[in-house]
Motif scaffolding. Structure first.
Motif, short mmCIF file in Angstrom:
data_model
loop_
_atom_site.label_atom_id
_atom_site.label_comp_id
_atom_site.label_asym_id
_atom_site.label_seq_id
_atom_site.Cartn_x
_atom_site.Cartn_y
_atom_site.Cartn_z
N GLN A 197 -45.93 -21.43 39.61
CA GLN A 197 -46.18 -22.22 38.40
C GLN A 197 -47.58 -21.95 37.84
N TRP B 136 -36.17 -21.62 34.35
CA TRP B 136 -37.49 -22.03 34.86
C TRP B 136 -38.43 -22.24 33.68
N SER B 137 -39.21 -23.31 33.74
CA SER B 137 -40.18 -23.61 32.69
C SER B 137 -41.55 -23.86 33.28
N LEU C 162 -44.92 -25.95 32.16
CA LEU C 162 -45.40 -26.93 31.18
C LEU C 162 -44.45 -27.05 30.00
N ASP C 163 -43.18 -27.17 30.32
CA ASP C 163 -42.11 -27.34 29.32
C ASP C 163 -41.90 -26.10 28.45
N ARG C 164 -42.52 -25.00 28.82
CA ARG C 164 -42.30 -23.75 28.10
C ARG C 164 -41.34 -22.89 28.91
N PRO C 165 -40.13 -22.63 28.40
CA PRO C 165 -39.18 -21.80 29.16
C PRO C 165 -39.74 -20.40 29.39
#
Length: 402
Positions: A320, A343-344, A346-349
């Motif tokens: 991460q 998988w993301s 910080l909410d970014r795919p």
């Protein structure tokens, strides 16, 4: 069918216990303490249900079992200490339905003194019963090693520390149905401190070998060969291997947030291990630069983003932070993991590649973060333009090692 056992908390500690109990023929009730992520495959779930496992959200059923084991998660809180809020909530829920002669066991990672100082008062106040007289109370450290095929609950000794000798024996009788060996501690505090020692032992030794990895790289020494040779010593040495960071559910405990007590070695280990994701990114940027490329705009492929090989668990994975730091440098990051379909960060795919060998050949840099069994590292190293191996898994000379 009435249940013999209630497992309270179906996360990384509760689910393996419930599995072991069902395997041993114990009718088991599973009670969730929160939005715990499912860690079992559909096939494993079906086997548990057919073997006598019954999930429930009805707290009154907790009063119909002979043994209740609290496995509520105790994650790291904002102050760096353990967050016991879900454990306390689970205790209050159980206390409202607790019946005489029940054996209550705590398996959640806690500070020494928690069973007697926090759990016991909550159970007694909520039930009107007295621990050690009306019901049995004990602590047993969870010894779960996900994915380990050699050591299972059946052949891993269980440590038991009861409030009274009778409490210890009652808990030992229960665990004797699940495991080959039960080890009796003097009391709950000793059993709780076993968990503290075992968890910190892992983190301190990983920190040592992570520091050695940085040192050996600077000296031009092959650490992986050093470890290979050192582990031939038949006494006084246990091999640990470096990696991109320490993941998992076991939180290192230096007791700073618990009465101000500091374990200096653990504090240092946390500092060392927390620097590893940044070190991996630094090595990645240096490798790109040495080959005439900038991190900005570079195509970087991450192989394996789980915290442990051959499992789908992402808890605490260093991937991460590594992905985030690479993105901040301007790199175009993608990933491959046979166990993680999406998988993301910080909410970014993060884009997932499907054709592994084509993606490896196309990437400016491939970073092996987790050594899944399905990866053919010989073949991947041939395809890769640049391969940074953080696990020492690629053939010698085929990749740049951590």
């Amino acid at each position: 069918m009435p249940a013999d056992l209630a497992v309270i908390g179906l996360g990384p500690y509760g689910l393996p216990l419930a599995q072991a109990a069902v395997t041993a023929g114990v009718a088991t009730l599973g009670y969730r303490t929160g939005p715990e992520a499912g860690l079992l495959s559909p096939a494993e779930q079906r086997r548990m249900l057919s073997g006598g496992f019954r999930p429930t959200t009805n707290a009154t059923e907790l009063g119909r079992v002979r043994t209740a084991v609290i496995c509520a998660p105790t994650p790291q809180g904002a102050d760096g200490g353990l967050d016991l809020s879900r454990l306390e909530a689970a205790a209050r829920t159980l206390a409202a339905h607790l019946r005489p002669h029940t054996t209550v066991i705590l398996e959640s990672p806690v500070y020494p003194g928690t069973t007697e100082g926090i759990l016991r008062p909550l159970l007694e106040e909520g039930s009107g019963l007295r621990a050690g007289r009306d019901f049995h109370l004990a602590y047993s450290p969870s010894r779960v090693d996900p994915g380990n095929r050699d050591f299972t609950p059946a052949n891993t000794p269980k440590v038991i520390g009861g409030l009274t000798p009778a409490c210890t024996e009652s808990a030992a009788a229960f665990y004797g149905r699940l495991t080959d060996k039960v080890v009796r501690a003097r009391g709950p505090r000793e059993a709780e401190t076993v968990q503290l020692l075992e968890t910190n032992y892992r983190h301190v030794n990983i920190a040592l070998v992570n520091e050695m990895a940085v040192l050996c790289h600077d000296l031009g020494v092959d650490l992986w060969d050093v470890v290979r040779c050192a582990e031939t010593k038949p006494f006084g040495f246990q091999a640990f291997r470096p990696g991109p960071g320490v993941g998992g559910h076991a939180v290192p405990q230096d007791l700073t947030a618990h009465g101000g007590r500091t374990l200096r070695m653990v504090e240092l280990a946390q500092q060392v291990n927390s620097r590893m994701p940044g070190y991996v990114v630094q090595r990645a940027a240096t490798l790109l630069n040495e080959h005439g490329k900038s991190a900005r705009g570079a195509r970087v492929l991450l192989l394996g983003v789980t915290y442990k090989p051959d499992l789908a668990d992402l808890h605490g994975t260093p991937a991460q932070e590594i992905a985030l730091r690479l993105m901040e440098l301007g790199a175009s990051v993608s990933y491959h993991d046979p166990h993680v379909p999406a998988w993301s960060v910080l909410d970014r795919p993060v884009p997932r590649v499907d054709s592994l060998y084509e993606a490896v050949a196309d990437a400016d840099l491939t970073i092996l973060l987790q050594q899944h069994r399905t990866y053919d590292l010989q073949g991947l190293s041939v395809k890769a333009q640049l391969l940074l191996d953080t696990r020492g898994a690629a053939p010698t000379g085929a990749a740049h090692r951590l």
